[in-house]
Design a protein around this motif. Structure first.
Motif, PDB file in Angstrom:
ATOM      1  N   ARG A 111       0.893  -1.297  -0.156  1.00  0.00           N
ATOM      2  CA  ARG A 111       0.025   0.070   0.108  1.00  0.00           C
ATOM      3  C   ARG A 111       0.954   1.371   0.042  1.00  0.00           C
ATOM      4  O   ARG A 111       0.503   2.152  -0.781  1.00  0.00           O
ATOM      5  N   GLU A 112       2.004   1.219   0.918  1.00  0.00           N
ATOM      6  CA  GLU A 112       2.873   2.406   0.799  1.00  0.00           C
ATOM      7  C   GLU A 112       3.319   2.532  -0.639  1.00  0.00           C
ATOM      8  O   GLU A 112       3.590   3.751  -0.977  1.00  0.00           O
ATOM      9  N   CYS A 113       3.623   1.774  -1.331  1.00  0.00           N
ATOM     10  CA  CYS A 113       4.433   1.763  -2.704  1.00  0.00           C
ATOM     11  C   CYS A 113       3.522   2.298  -3.577  1.00  0.00           C
ATOM     12  O   CYS A 113       4.036   2.709  -4.594  1.00  0.00           O
ATOM     13  N   PHE A 114       2.225   1.965  -3.497  1.00  0.00           N
ATOM     14  CA  PHE A 114       1.295   2.363  -4.712  1.00  0.00           C
ATOM     15  C   PHE A 114       0.210   3.378  -3.864  1.00  0.00           C
ATOM     16  O   PHE A 114      -0.764   3.008  -3.925  1.00  0.00           O
ATOM     17  N   PRO A 115       0.563   4.507  -3.414  1.00  0.00           N
ATOM     18  CA  PRO A 115      -0.223   5.178  -2.792  1.00  0.00           C
ATOM     19  C   PRO A 115      -1.293   5.845  -3.923  1.00  0.00           C
ATOM     20  O   PRO A 115      -2.366   6.467  -3.254  1.00  0.00           O
ATOM     21  N   ASN A 140      -0.810  -7.013 -11.069  1.00  0.00           N
ATOM     22  CA  ASN A 140      -1.067  -6.622 -12.473  1.00  0.00           C
ATOM     23  C   ASN A 140      -0.614  -5.375 -12.898  1.00  0.00           C
ATOM     24  O   ASN A 140      -1.342  -4.452 -12.195  1.00  0.00           O
ATOM     25  N   ILE A 141       0.310  -5.133 -13.523  1.00  0.00           N
ATOM     26  CA  ILE A 141       0.884  -3.755 -13.794  1.00  0.00           C
ATOM     27  C   ILE A 141       0.204  -3.080 -14.832  1.00  0.00           C
ATOM     28  O   ILE A 141       0.297  -3.745 -16.032  1.00  0.00           O
ATOM     29  N   PRO A 142      -0.472  -1.984 -14.564  1.00  0.00           N
ATOM     30  CA  PRO A 142      -1.125  -1.120 -15.790  1.00  0.00           C
ATOM     31  C   PRO A 142      -0.202  -0.338 -16.695  1.00  0.00           C
ATOM     32  O   PRO A 142       0.939   0.098 -16.020  1.00  0.00           O
ATOM     33  N   ARG A 143      -0.268  -0.262 -17.823  1.00  0.00           N
ATOM     34  CA  ARG A 143       0.634   0.333 -18.762  1.00  0.00           C
ATOM     35  C   ARG A 143       0.940   1.783 -18.378  1.00  0.00           C
ATOM     36  O   ARG A 143       2.055   2.262 -18.508  1.00  0.00           O
ATOM     37  N   ASN A 144      -0.185   2.584 -18.046  1.00  0.00           N
ATOM     38  CA  ASN A 144      -0.041   3.667 -17.438  1.00  0.00           C
ATOM     39  C   ASN A 144      -0.119   3.969 -15.963  1.00  0.00           C
ATOM     40  O   ASN A 144      -1.001   4.720 -15.379  1.00  0.00           O
ATOM     41  N   LEU A 145       0.935   3.357 -15.525  1.00  0.00           N
ATOM     42  CA  LEU A 145       1.075   3.405 -13.961  1.00  0.00           C
ATOM     43  C   LEU A 145       1.311   4.636 -13.719  1.00  0.00           C
ATOM     44  O   LEU A 145       2.055   5.193 -14.011  1.00  0.00           O
ATOM     45  N   LYS A 146       0.609   5.218 -12.764  1.00  0.00           N
ATOM     46  CA  LYS A 146       0.568   6.392 -12.110  1.00  0.00           C
ATOM     47  C   LYS A 146       1.962   6.641 -11.099  1.00  0.00           C
ATOM     48  O   LYS A 146       2.296   5.637 -10.434  1.00  0.00           O
ATOM     49  N   GLY A 147       2.187   7.872 -11.146  1.00  0.00           N
ATOM     50  CA  GLY A 147       3.621   8.040 -10.541  1.00  0.00           C
ATOM     51  C   GLY A 147       4.841   7.995 -11.483  1.00  0.00           C
ATOM     52  O   GLY A 147       5.869   8.691 -11.369  1.00  0.00           O
ATOM     53  N   ASN A 148       4.576   7.099 -12.475  1.00  0.00           N
ATOM     54  CA  ASN A 148       5.796   6.775 -13.397  1.00  0.00           C
ATOM     55  C   ASN A 148       5.456   7.853 -14.730  1.00  0.00           C
ATOM     56  O   ASN A 148       5.091   7.328 -15.963  1.00  0.00           O
TER      57      ASN A 148
END
Length: 1561
Positions: free
Chosen positions: A784-788, A812-820
């Motif tokens: 949870r900390e790593c995907f706020p 499951n990694i979304p292509r438009n990962l937020k934060g990146n």
């Protein structure tokens, strides 16, 4: 999630700072307020002191008007007259044709250091009112910043609109004004610097329009038509420009294209240059006796011409400026005019001629200018033939005189001489008509068209066949010869000051094509190695003491370790050339020499020569008589040495006197047949450079030159570590001859074009949709900390929600990962410091869901060794972002500030990658063996089987592990493991009542697995399916129960079918692993030779292969031959690796079906720390060779992830350097751990700047050039070190750093004198230069900055960052405050340092190495007045220790219990004082109490009263006279003798390494 940065407001320019020597005052410099000016081309430092600089007129003006460090706060208002007066009296160079200088260098340096630009010129700049002198002064200051390689544009960021106005003002500066030649050169230099800064948007937007399509308005009509015909795509663009002009006219605006700045600027510059070249370079002195006057050379004009060539080359070697500028250069025929100029052929124009040739090369570069695509050799040839055929057709139709040319074979007439001959039949008018009217190559109005030689030159250069880049590089010798070695314009001497230009390519942001990239790197790497070889020759040859004997032959009186006289040299074989080549296929020679004059150690070095080592053949012919003083002063180095020729060669084999083969690694000699070499003669068979041999033989045949190969009389070797240049050059040459070498996804980004984020994982195909993160996350909260930005939902494997999730997790990694978030396209800069996309926390905003599957991993097996190793690091969100990016395809760039866990992140990427893509192979590259070993040791602590790890190169011996990961070690481990596994198979067979011979080989074990093991398991599973309701069924019917009877705990409980079934699967998993390993061992049964086994291991079995960048470059050919393959590349320390040494590891495999196999490239480094080491100053400063690929990518705006939490240093110490990073914080560990909260015992502060005044009347000194020392700082620093040791600080926790080699050696001398003789003090962990200590750390750092006149190379902020970030608990900086506090670049750090007293603050009450005082509490502080006082305190305490030791010895009950016992632990010269302290604590406390009560008046702090008594005890030479003690206590003397050996060893630990002398000295 994590932040990904594009480019920000930091200036990522080349920061290598130069050291500029200053010569002694000349007779003409008598002004008392002016320090002596430097003469060109000298390297002797003058005696100018800081006091003289402070008395200097400019320093006084600065203090009165703009210096912020000055005491008076009231500054007079800005005065334009003052700026004008400074410019005219201090910055103008007297117009004198004999002087090449364009500025009085030292005056500019003093002004620039005083922050003239930042504090006076720029804040008071007004585009409307500022004078010409004001603008020129700003130009000079900016040029000086570039010369010193410090960030030049950074001070302009505060007023960007005003900066645009400044650039506009600069571009119009020449209008209506005539500039002197030196002003023109300075102006031109500013333009060069601006065009080299295209990554800086405030600069590029303004200067790029100068090279836009608008400049074609100044083309001649014929050239303009020709260009539009060749580039039809540009017609639309041109029409749009014309349309704008029409619309402006309709609106009644005056719109004259011809006067627009974009149209005329570059054309005017070229015309100005041609005028200078034609009329200003040579002038006549009317006073000469000759009728025609005496011709003189204007050196300043020559410099201007050279600089202009540099300017044109820069514009043509970058695609954005080349595209529209190249026709302009061709239209004016700059190259042809330069070729015909007097300067081109004059001896003074040698550098100019080389630059013209370089310009011609770039003008005809093999690239499609419009598409920016590299042309193949066939396309280039085809274009040449088409052009020539069209000319022949025209000649046939229109020019009867050229009928012979029109009907000739192209091959017979496309060479320069043939073509010139054919054209000579035309009359001047016909030739002019052909060039100007029919071909339209030159405008009719050009006055040069009256010259026939010019017209022919234009024709020939347009139509002749150019040598292709491949042909050029293949014809080039790899070894340098004597002509290149001492050519100052190619290989400048070390004291290159940055004032002139050189005939060298530059490495900047962008490259035209991959061939351009490889050629520039090839040339620079070749010349850098040439410089090092030249230095080695100059070192080795004088020791031979060459002379001419009575017979007139050269002979040698002396001897040299690295060079030996040749007894015999003969060429044994010259092979026929290969088809299509003219040089021989190979040339072999034999060299015989004797090692009889050497002692054993040096003999063994010569005997250690082996295949592929590079040697040099020299011809020495000393003059009959020694050179006179005048002759020696004017002689070149080869003349002084008597050096005639130098040729390189590579060893094929070496034999002893009896012909026995030595050092054979090919397997021709078996190990048990090896014998030591016989006799003293050695014969080396060498391969000579075929290209050089062909050139030499051609010269003998055509020019009657001397036969070089009959003259060699010296054979020279070099140190093996520095002698790897040939392999790297060969690798680059091989790459030039290959096609499709870089993966398509990386190609454009690599060259510096297109979308900078095109290679980022979010833009790549074939992503991993679901990633098994294994042990990355420690618990659910960690996820949870790593995907706020997400609502994390945990599920089971079947998709149901999991209320109590436990690792491991699949995500499951979304292509438009937020934060990146992505960097902005192209080279746009983000307006914020960091690009961070965070979720809006509004209550009505619903976060996106992230599905995380918590699964139960299968049982690994019943034995302890089956359990996987687990990660214990709690990765930060940014580190997790780097791991996510690293495991996906594409380019990942991770910036790792000091102490942010770069290595842990890299290891976890490798770990997760191995488990998610088990079939893929990863190559690890680092710069140093140490970093590679650190990485490897951490990989072994993760769940990656040791059999899949391989370490190549020389550094595997240093791995601090029980296992050997070299090729040989892995092969041996596999053979041992095979026997262990086969014995397990035999045990399994016994447990199943089967014959044991099934465990005879891996092959029989494989059959046994299929027939007996796997079949029983399948039968068992079938039975289980029918009996799931019986809890004890598994326990009763498991077929391998007897085999697993030796497990630590019983395998089955019988309570539950599910539990027992899981355990049974674990047991079967154990068996499966055993037989899988045996299958992998099978190849080692079939392959019999060690070499074959090792190669199989490397190319087939190892999944993670690690090596240094040097090893990769050296062995590239071997890797290709063996068919080495890899999918992923991870590079640590990539900001410390040369550009080309980063590139080669990407290409260690052959292409598959025309495309590259590489899927991931992960670069980890820190461009804010020191760059790669380049020994020659000129290659660093002029060619930017020390720019790493990592730094270039950052400058290009390629997205990177910056780790943002450090765990190395106290938070207060981290503030000294974290300003350089975007948002570098601290890990909870350093905030919460009490270890970081306690103060440093005995010191008032955890970090401090200590101002060191002149000692014995002097500050810095330089016994030889560049070798800076400061005795006062050395004595002060060593006193503080002794003080710490007496308190009980362990010696291995203290390191001493300095910024120069000279100071390092001085500190070692002082330590030897003051510390080594005393066993309870000893030597510190390390004494090193800052540059050498990069990548290391220690608890306490004592740092000496040495300089007291000029700041020197610490102005390079990267060196400052390294220096400040080495300490964990305490940093004490010894320097001259008044010098460093006024340095603009270092302000953020020094402002923090100067918030504390600049006198050392000691807490003299604390007498133990630990204290309960908190770090913010200074306690009762005593400020040390200076060097003498600290020496007194130290001497007094040493006296106390001796007294305490004597007392403890007298009163000890048994002989072994005394403070000076010579136990092994104390005899290493670095005995920890704590053992002494335990024995003497009481005595010290008693002494201290007595001292305090005697000297303390009531109400005062004790130590303030005590100190005067301490100072009185100071001995004059700052040393305790230990003789009295030693006579009374003989035990001490024994210890001192015992420590002597270790001390010397410790001090010389890295003397053998040749350090980067010029940069670190």
């Amino acid at each position: 999630m994590t932040k990904v940065y594009g480019t920000g407001v930091f200036d990522f320019r080349r920061h290598r700072v130069a050291e500029y020597p200053v010569t002694a005052a000349g007779p003409d410099q008598t002004v008392p307020e002016r320090p002596p000016e430097s003469k060109p081309e000298t390297n002797v430092p003058s005696s100018i002191t800081l006091v003289e600089i402070q008395r200097d007129r400019l320093t006084k003006i600065a203090n009165e008007n703009w210096s912020k460090s000055a005491t008076n706060n009231e500054k007079p208002p800005f005065s334009a007259d003052l700026v004008k007066e400074i410019y005219e009296t201090e910055l103008l160079v007297k117009e004198d044709g004999r002087v090449r200088r364009t500025v009085p260098l030292q005056r500019v340096m003093i002004l620039e250091v005083s922050q003239y630009l930042e504090n006076y010129l720029w804040p008071n700049f007004d585009p409307e009112t500022s004078s010409f002198e004001h603008v020129m002064s700003m130009i000079l200051m900016i040029n000086e910043k570039f010369r010193e390689n410090v960030a030049a544009w950074i001070c302009f960021y505060d007023r960007k609109d005003m900066f645009k106005a400044f650039i506009e003002r600069v571009l119009c500066l020449k209008e209506g004004r005539s500039l002197s030649i030196s002003e023109k050169t300075n102006y031109l230099l500013f333009m060069i610097n601006a065009f080299q800064s295209l990554e800086d948007d405030i600069v590029s937007k303004k200067v790029m329009r100068l090279a836009s399509l608008h400049c074609w308005h100044s083309l001649s009509f014929g050239r303009f038509q020709m260009e539009l015909c060749l580039n039809p795509d540009l017609i639309k663009k041109w029409k749009r420009i014309a349309k704008k002009a029409k619309e402006a006219k309709k609106r009644g605006e005056s719109f004259d294209m011809s006067v627009m700045l974009e149209v005329k600027f570059l054309r005017n510059l070229i015309d100005e240059f041609l005028e200078v070249l034609d009329s200003k370079v040579f002038y006549y002195d009317d006073e000469g006796s000759d009728v025609h006057g005496f011709e003189k050379i204007n050196e300043a004009s020559i410099l201007y011409c050279e600089r202009f060539m540099e300017f044109l080359i820069d514009l043509l070697s970058q695609l954005p400026t080349r595209r529209y500028f190249k026709p302009l250069v061709a239209d004016v025929a700059v190259v042809a005019k330069c070729h015909l100029s007097v300067l081109y052929r004059h001896e003074k124009g040698k550098l100019f001629a080389q630059l013209v040739d370089l310009l011609q090369y770039y003008e005809g570069f093999e690239i499609d200018d419009n598409l920016g695509r590299q042309m193949t050799d066939d396309e280039v040839l085809q274009a040449h033939y088409e052009r020539f055929q069209a000319f022949q057709l025209l000649s046939f139709k229109k020019i009867p005189k050229l009928k012979e040319l029109a009907l000739a074979n192209i091959g017979a007439i496309h060479k320069r001489a043939d073509l010139s001959k054919k054209l000579s039949v035309l009359s001047p008018d016909e030739l002019r008509d052909l060039v100007c009217n029919k071909l339209k190559l030159i405008s009719k109005s050009d006055p040069w068209t009256e010259r026939v030689d010019f017209l022919i030159e234009v024709m020939v250069s347009f139509f002749e066949k150019q040598q292709s880049q491949k042909e050029a590089i293949n014809a080039l010798p790899l070894y340098p010869n004597e002509q290149i070695m001492w050519d100052e314009s190619l290989v400048p001497s070390i004291n290159y000051s940055g004032e002139g230009c050189l005939a060298l390519p530059k490495l900047n942001l962008q490259f035209l094509t991959l061939h351009d990239y490889l050629l520039r790197n090839f040339n620079l790497f070749r010349l850098e190695s040439t410089y090092e070889i030249r230095e080695d020759i100059q070192e080795a040859v004088p020791h031979l003491l060459a002379y001419t004997n009575n017979e007139g032959q050269p002979a040698f009186r002396g001897w040299s370790r690295m060079a030996v006289p040749i007894k015999e040299f003969k060429i044994t074989e010259v092979k026929q050339p290969n088809i299509g080549e003219v040089k021989p296929a190979s040339v072999t020679a034999e060299v015989t020499f004797s090692i009889s004059s050497y002692r054993t150690q040096i003999r063994s070095e010569w005997n250690a020569l082996k295949e592929h080592d590079v040697l040099f053949l020299l011809c020495i012919r000393p003059s009959f008589e020694p050179l006179s003083a005048d002759e020696a002063a004017n002689a070149s180095v080869p003349q002084k040495l008597g050096l005639q020729f130098v040729r390189g060669c590579e060893i094929i084999e070496i034999r002893d006197e009896e012909g026995g083969l030595m050092n054979d690694f090919t397997g021709r000699i078996k190990r048990d047949e090896w014998k030591p070499p016989k006799g003293e003669l050695r014969t080396v068979t060498v391969a000579l450079d075929t290209a050089q041999y062909h050139m030499d033989v051609t010269d003998i045949a055509e020019k009657g030159a001397e036969d070089v190969y009959g003259t060699f009389n010296i054979l020279m070797r070099r140190k093996p570590k520095e002698n790897n240049f040939k392999a790297i050059l060969e690798s680059i040459r091989d790459l030039m001859n290959e096609t499709c070498i870089v993966p398509d996804w990386l190609h454009d980004v690599f060259l510096g074009y297109g979308n900078p984020s095109a290679a980022q994982w979010t833009n790549m195909p074939d992503l991993l949709e679901t990633v098994d993160f294994k042990d990355t996350f420690l618990d659910a909260d960690h996820v949870r900390e790593c995907f706020p930005d997400y609502q994390v939902i945990f599920t089971n494997s079947d998709g149901t929600e999991n209320p109590n999730p436990r690792p491991p997790f699949r995500i499951n990694i979304p292509r438009n990962l937020k934060g990146n978030s992505h960097a902005l396209p192209g080279n746009e800069k983000s307006t914020t410091d960091s690009v961070d996309v965070t979720a809006d926390n509004n209550s009505d905003f619903e976060k996106e869901k992230l599905i995380v599957e918590a699964y139960t991993p299968p049982d690994p097996g019943p034995y302890p060794q089956d359990q996987p190793k687990q990660n214990s690091v709690r990765f930060t969100p940014t580190q997790v972002g780097a791991i996510v990016s690293g495991i996906q395809p594409g380019l990942t760039m991770v910036v790792g500030p000091p102490g942010t866990g770069k290595t842990d992140t890299a290891v976890q990427i490798l770990n997760v990658l191995y488990h998610n893509c088990p079939s893929q192979r990863t190559l690890i590259i680092t710069h140093s063996n140490q970093a590679l070993n650190d990485l490897f040791e951490k990989i072994m602590e993760r769940d990656v089987p040791a059999r899949y790890l391989l370490r190549l190169g020389q550094g595997e011996q240093e791995l601090a592990t029980d296992l050997d990961f070299s090729r040989q070690g892995r092969v041996n481990a596999m053979l041992v493991r095979r026997l262990e596994l086969l014995s397990e198979v035999e045990r399994l067979a016994r447990s199943l009542q089967l014959p044991e011979d099934v465990g005879y080989t891996c092959e029989t074990a494989g059959y046994f697995w299929l027939l007996h093991v796997y079949s029983r398991w399948e039968q068992f599973l079938a039975d289980c399916d029918k009996n799931q309701d019986k809890p004890t069924f598994v326990k009763d019917r498991f077929p391998f129960t007897e085999f697993f009877s030796n497990t630590p705990q019983p395998v089955f409980t019988g309570n539950s079918f599910e539990e027992d079934m899981r355990a049974a699967k674990g047991c079967f998993s154990h068996l499966k692993t055993v037989f899988q390993e045996l299958e992998e061992c099978r190849a080692f049964e079939l392959l019999k030779s060690t070499v074959d086994r090792a190669n199989h291991l490397m190319t087939k079995q190892a999944k993670i292969v690690a090596m240094t960048c040097t090893h990769a470059a050296l062995k590239r050919k071997d890797f290709l031959q063996l068919g080495f393959k890899y999918d992923n590349l991870l590079m640590e320390e990539s900001a410390q690796i040369l550009e080309i040494e980063t590139f080669i590891p990407m290409l260690l495999q052959r292409q598959e079906d025309g495309y590259a196999r590489l899927k991931r490239c992960i670069l980890i480094g820190d461009h804010h720390q020191l760059p790669p080491v380049v020994k020659n100053m000129a290659f660093q400063k002029y060619s930017h060779m020390d720019q790493s690929l990592f730094t270039r990518f950052v400058r290009l705006g390629i997205p990177y992830i910056e780790l943002n939490a450090q765990g190395r240093a106290r938070p207060s110490l981290a503030k000294l350097y974290n300003w350089r990073y975007r948002d570098l914080g601290d890990l909870p560990y350093v905030k919460e751990n009490p270890f970081f909260h306690k103060a440093n015992a005995g010191f008032g502060y955890d970090y401090q700047l200590i101002d060191v005044p002149d000692y014995h009347g002097k500050g810095e000194s330089a016994p030889s050039p560049w070798f800076y020392q400061n005795e006062g700082e050395a004595e002060y620093l060593v006193s503080v070190y002794i003080y710490m040791r007496l308190l009980g600080y362990p010696a291995n926790k203290i390191s001493i750093l300095t910024t120069y080699n000279g100071q390092k050696l001085l500190i070692r001398d002082v330590l030897n004198r003051r510390c080594a003789p005393y066993d309870f003090i000893g030597l510190p962990n390390k004494v090193a230069t800052v540059d050498k200590f990069q990548g290391q750390q220690n608890d306490f750092i004592l740092l000496s900055l040495v300089r007291t006149r000029f700041v020197g190379h610490l102005r390079d902020v990267r060196r400052l960052i390294v220096a400040m970030s080495r300490a964990r608990l305490g940093l004490y900086v010894f320097c001259r405050r008044s010098l460093f506090e006024q340095c603009y670049e270092l302000q953020p750090t020094f402002q923090l340092l100067l918030q504390r007293p600049d006198r050392l603050a000691l807490n003299l009450h604390e007498i133990a190495p630990f204290t309960d005082r908190l770090v913010g509490d200074t306690g009762p502080v005593h400020l040390v007045s200076g060097i003498e006082e600290i020496a007194g305190i130290v001497n007094f305490r040493m006296h106390q220790v001796y007294q305490a030791r004597m007392m403890s010895q007298e009163f000890s009950d048994y002989s072994g219990h005394n403070a000076s016992t010579g136990s092994p632990g104390e005899q290493n010269g670095q005995q920890d004082f704590s053992s002494v302290y335990n024995d003497t604590k009481t005595d010290l406390q008693v002494d201290a109490t007595v001292e305090t009560t005697e000297n303390t008046p009531s109400g005062e702090q004790p130590m303030d009263a005590e100190t005067p008594n301490v100072v009185d005890n100071t001995s004059e030479n700052m040393q305790v006279d230990a003789t009295v003690e030693t006579t009374e206590n003989t035990q001490v003397d024994v210890t001192v003798e015992a420590t002597g050996v270790t001390t010397n060893e410790s001090l010389n630990e890295d003397d053998s390494n040749i350090e980067n002398g010029k940069m670190e000295q």
